[in-house]
Write a protein that holds these residues in place. Structure first.
Motif, PDB file in Angstrom:
ATOM      1  N   ALA A 160      -8.417  50.263   3.171  1.00 58.46           N
ATOM      2  CA  ALA A 160      -8.749  51.463   2.405  1.00 58.46           C
ATOM      3  C   ALA A 160     -10.210  51.857   2.566  1.00 58.46           C
ATOM      4  CB  ALA A 160      -8.426  51.251   0.927  1.00 58.46           C
ATOM      5  N   GLY A 161     -11.043  50.944   3.046  1.00 55.99           N
ATOM      6  CA  GLY A 161     -12.451  51.256   3.264  1.00 55.99           C
ATOM      7  C   GLY A 161     -12.767  51.721   4.660  1.00 55.99           C
ATOM      8  N   SER A 162     -11.763  51.779   5.520  1.00 62.12           N
ATOM      9  CA  SER A 162     -11.965  52.205   6.903  1.00 62.12           C
ATOM     10  C   SER A 162     -11.695  53.700   7.031  1.00 62.12           C
ATOM     11  CB  SER A 162     -11.046  51.415   7.837  1.00 62.12           C
ATOM     12  OG  SER A 162     -11.085  51.931   9.147  1.00 62.12           O
ATOM     13  N   LYS A 163     -12.650  54.429   7.597  1.00 62.90           N
ATOM     14  CA  LYS A 163     -12.464  55.871   7.773  1.00 62.90           C
ATOM     15  C   LYS A 163     -11.345  56.166   8.758  1.00 62.90           C
ATOM     16  CE  LYS A 163     -17.220  57.233   6.681  1.00 62.90           C
ATOM     17  NZ  LYS A 163     -18.437  57.948   7.183  1.00 62.90           N
ATOM     18  N   ALA A 164     -11.180  55.315   9.759  1.00 58.37           N
ATOM     19  CA  ALA A 164     -10.116  55.537  10.741  1.00 58.37           C
ATOM     20  C   ALA A 164      -8.737  55.418  10.107  1.00 58.37           C
ATOM     21  CB  ALA A 164     -10.262  54.542  11.889  1.00 58.37           C
ATOM     22  N   ASP A 165      -8.577  54.462   9.174  1.00 56.38           N
ATOM     23  CA  ASP A 165      -7.280  54.285   8.513  1.00 56.38           C
ATOM     24  C   ASP A 165      -7.033  55.360   7.455  1.00 56.38           C
ATOM     25  OD1 ASP A 165      -6.727  52.037  10.040  1.00 56.38           O
ATOM     26  OD2 ASP A 165      -7.648  50.676   8.592  1.00 56.38           O
ATOM     27  N   THR A 166      -8.046  55.703   6.694  1.00 56.43           N
ATOM     28  CA  THR A 166      -7.869  56.715   5.647  1.00 56.43           C
ATOM     29  C   THR A 166      -7.695  58.111   6.230  1.00 56.43           C
ATOM     30  OG1 THR A 166     -10.287  56.912   5.432  1.00 56.43           O
ATOM     31  CG2 THR A 166      -9.154  55.365   3.972  1.00 56.43           C
ATOM     32  N   ALA A 167      -8.121  58.317   7.466  1.00 61.74           N
ATOM     33  CA  ALA A 167      -7.940  59.628   8.093  1.00 61.74           C
ATOM     34  C   ALA A 167      -6.465  59.922   8.366  1.00 61.74           C
ATOM     35  CB  ALA A 167      -8.737  59.696   9.399  1.00 61.74           C
ATOM     36  N   LYS A 168      -5.628  58.886   8.358  1.00 64.80           N
ATOM     37  CA  LYS A 168      -4.199  59.072   8.608  1.00 64.80           C
ATOM     38  C   LYS A 168      -3.447  59.536   7.364  1.00 64.80           C
ATOM     39  CE  LYS A 168      -4.308  55.268  11.952  1.00 64.80           C
ATOM     40  NZ  LYS A 168      -3.770  53.920  12.287  1.00 64.80           N
ATOM     41  N   VAL A 169      -4.107  59.539   6.208  1.00 70.54           N
ATOM     42  CA  VAL A 169      -3.430  59.915   4.962  1.00 70.54           C
ATOM     43  C   VAL A 169      -3.151  61.413   4.976  1.00 70.54           C
ATOM     44  CG1 VAL A 169      -3.611  59.997   2.462  1.00 70.54           C
ATOM     45  CG2 VAL A 169      -4.559  58.049   3.719  1.00 70.54           C
ATOM     46  N   PRO A 170      -1.889  61.812   4.834  1.00 72.86           N
ATOM     47  CA  PRO A 170      -1.575  63.250   4.816  1.00 72.86           C
ATOM     48  C   PRO A 170      -1.966  63.885   3.479  1.00 72.86           C
ATOM     49  CG  PRO A 170       0.419  61.985   4.477  1.00 72.86           C
ATOM     50  CD  PRO A 170      -0.675  60.987   4.744  1.00 72.86           C
ATOM     51  N   ALA A 171      -2.275  65.165   3.509  1.00 72.04           N
ATOM     52  CA  ALA A 171      -2.645  65.884   2.290  1.00 72.04           C
ATOM     53  C   ALA A 171      -1.410  66.079   1.413  1.00 72.04           C
ATOM     54  CB  ALA A 171      -3.257  67.231   2.651  1.00 72.04           C
ATOM     55  N   PRO A 172      -1.571  66.063   0.110  1.00 71.82           N
ATOM     56  CA  PRO A 172      -0.416  66.275  -0.775  1.00 71.82           C
ATOM     57  C   PRO A 172       0.067  67.724  -0.690  1.00 71.82           C
ATOM     58  CG  PRO A 172      -2.439  66.218  -2.046  1.00 71.82           C
ATOM     59  CD  PRO A 172      -2.823  65.851  -0.651  1.00 71.82           C
ATOM     60  N   PRO A 173       1.347  67.939  -1.003  1.00 77.47           N
ATOM     61  CA  PRO A 173       1.869  69.311  -0.974  1.00 77.47           C
ATOM     62  C   PRO A 173       1.154  70.200  -1.989  1.00 77.47           C
ATOM     63  CG  PRO A 173       3.649  67.703  -1.050  1.00 77.47           C
ATOM     64  CD  PRO A 173       2.390  66.955  -1.309  1.00 77.47           C
ATOM     65  N   LYS A 174       1.009  71.456  -1.643  1.00 80.29           N
ATOM     66  CA  LYS A 174       0.363  72.408  -2.543  1.00 80.29           C
ATOM     67  C   LYS A 174       1.410  73.168  -3.339  1.00 80.29           C
ATOM     68  CE  LYS A 174      -3.673  73.090   0.451  1.00 80.29           C
ATOM     69  NZ  LYS A 174      -4.499  74.085   1.209  1.00 80.29           N
ATOM     70  N   GLY A 175       0.963  73.726  -4.435  1.00 73.07           N
ATOM     71  CA  GLY A 175       1.851  74.498  -5.278  1.00 73.07           C
ATOM     72  C   GLY A 175       2.705  73.617  -6.180  1.00 73.07           C
ATOM     73  N   GLU A 176       3.670  74.226  -6.845  1.00 79.62           N
ATOM     74  CA  GLU A 176       4.531  73.502  -7.776  1.00 79.62           C
ATOM     75  C   GLU A 176       5.612  72.748  -7.010  1.00 79.62           C
ATOM     76  OE1 GLU A 176       6.026  74.461 -12.225  1.00 79.62           O
ATOM     77  OE2 GLU A 176       6.789  75.808 -10.674  1.00 79.62           O
TER      78      GLU A 176
END
Length: 320
Positions: free
Chosen positions: A129-145
């Motif tokens: 969780a402290g690695s920028k390379a690993d955290t860059a793989k996290v997808p953004a949450p869906p927007k809206g309701e």
């Protein structure tokens, strides 16, 4: 012969045995019952988990508070994700076909129409969780309701596997998934529960629900089984020691009745004779080698006899 059983000492031994044996049996039976209850609860939890996978999802409000019955049930909630407070939960292990792998949870807060926020674990990713390379793989949450569906879980505590309750984590990381941990991070109320999504967004992996606390065959369950054996061993040890003491006392009573025990007077006389012999042997004649035992007494007496005969002979010569 068994009159010794009426002595105060044996009254104490008998009372202790009469009280200790039933107590040990009761405690062993109680610990065994605790183990059997945990086994039954574990089986019931597995049955509920199997039914929960196919059961229709219910609103999260109707399943609160989380207990052994509602834990693992499919819950649903509607709202929008707070994209400004995405949190990573480090040092979490996931078991899959590759074995156990270390990674982190991705957690977002769903702001519901009821005003409270529901912690939602969107999935798990391998890495640090402290690695920028690993955290860059996290997808953004869906927007809206959105409407989310997942397995309901109780808030974690310090005894939960993987929890880091000591603090000191970097910003954007969370050591324990609970309302108490989130109250100082977000400016709104949080449900005292969380859900893990059934269908995770790629490349996230869905986090399987954990069994309710106290419902599985954990270390505590097998501790109960071990305590069961200990209490029954204690009961058997009390019985063994009672019979051992009884046998020893009865054999001593039989020997006393048959006169096989040494008398006090005979023992004292023998001790006195031994003492006199040691004193005699400790005084050797001057100028000679030390002698021991009765030989020293005989030698002294013979010397005295020779001296007496010489004196008598000298007296006879003077008279003549």
């Amino acid at each position: 012969m068994y009159r010794f059983l009426l002595t105060p000492r044996w009254w104490g031994i008998n009372v202790f045995a009469v009280l200790a044996i039933p107590f040990c049996i009761f405690m062993g039976s109680w610990q065994l019952g605790r183990f059997e209850d945990r086994v039954a609860t574990h089986q019931q939890q597995e049955d509920r988990s199997d039914r929960a996978k196919t059961a229709a999802a219910r609103p999260v409000e109707s399943l609160l508070p989380v207990d052994k019955i509602t834990s693992g049930r499919q819950a649903s909630a509607r709202g929008h994700y707070d994209t400004g407070h995405q949190l990573l939960v480090p040092s979490r292990t996931l078991k899959d076909h590759h074995g156990e792998r270390q990674g982190f949870y991705v957690l977002n807060l769903l702001r519901t129409d009821h005003g409270k926020a529901l912690p939602v674990v969107r999935g798990w990713l391998p890495g640090d969780a402290g690695s920028k390379a690993d955290t860059a793989k996290v997808p953004a949450p869906p927007k809206g309701e959105v409407t989310v569906t997942g397995a309901l879980q109780a808030s974690e505590n310090q005894g939960t596997d993987g929890v880091q309750a000591g603090g000191g984590l970097p910003q954007g990381q969370l050591g324990m998934i609970s309302a108490a941990s989130l109250v100082n991070i977000v400016p709104y109320e949080v449900y005292d529960a969380w859900i893990t999504l059934t269908d995770a967004q790629a490349p996230l992996h869905a986090v399987p629900p954990a069994a309710a606390e106290g419902s599985g065959l954990d270390l505590k369950a097998f501790q109960n089984l071990g305590y069961t054996g200990e209490w029954f061993v204690f009961a058997g040890f009390v019985v063994f020691m009672w019979f051992r003491l009884f046998r020893r006392e009865s054999e001593a009573a039989k020997d006393a009745a048959l006169g096989l025990l040494p008398e006090a007077g005979v023992g004292a006389g023998a001790g006195a004779e031994a003492g006199a012999a040691s004193v005699t042997s400790a005084a050797p004649v001057a100028g000679s080698a030390p002698v021991t035992g009765s030989a020293s007494v005989t030698g002294v007496a013979a010397s005295a006899g020779v001296e007496a005969e010489a004196a008598a002979g000298a007296g006879d010569g003077v008279e003549a």
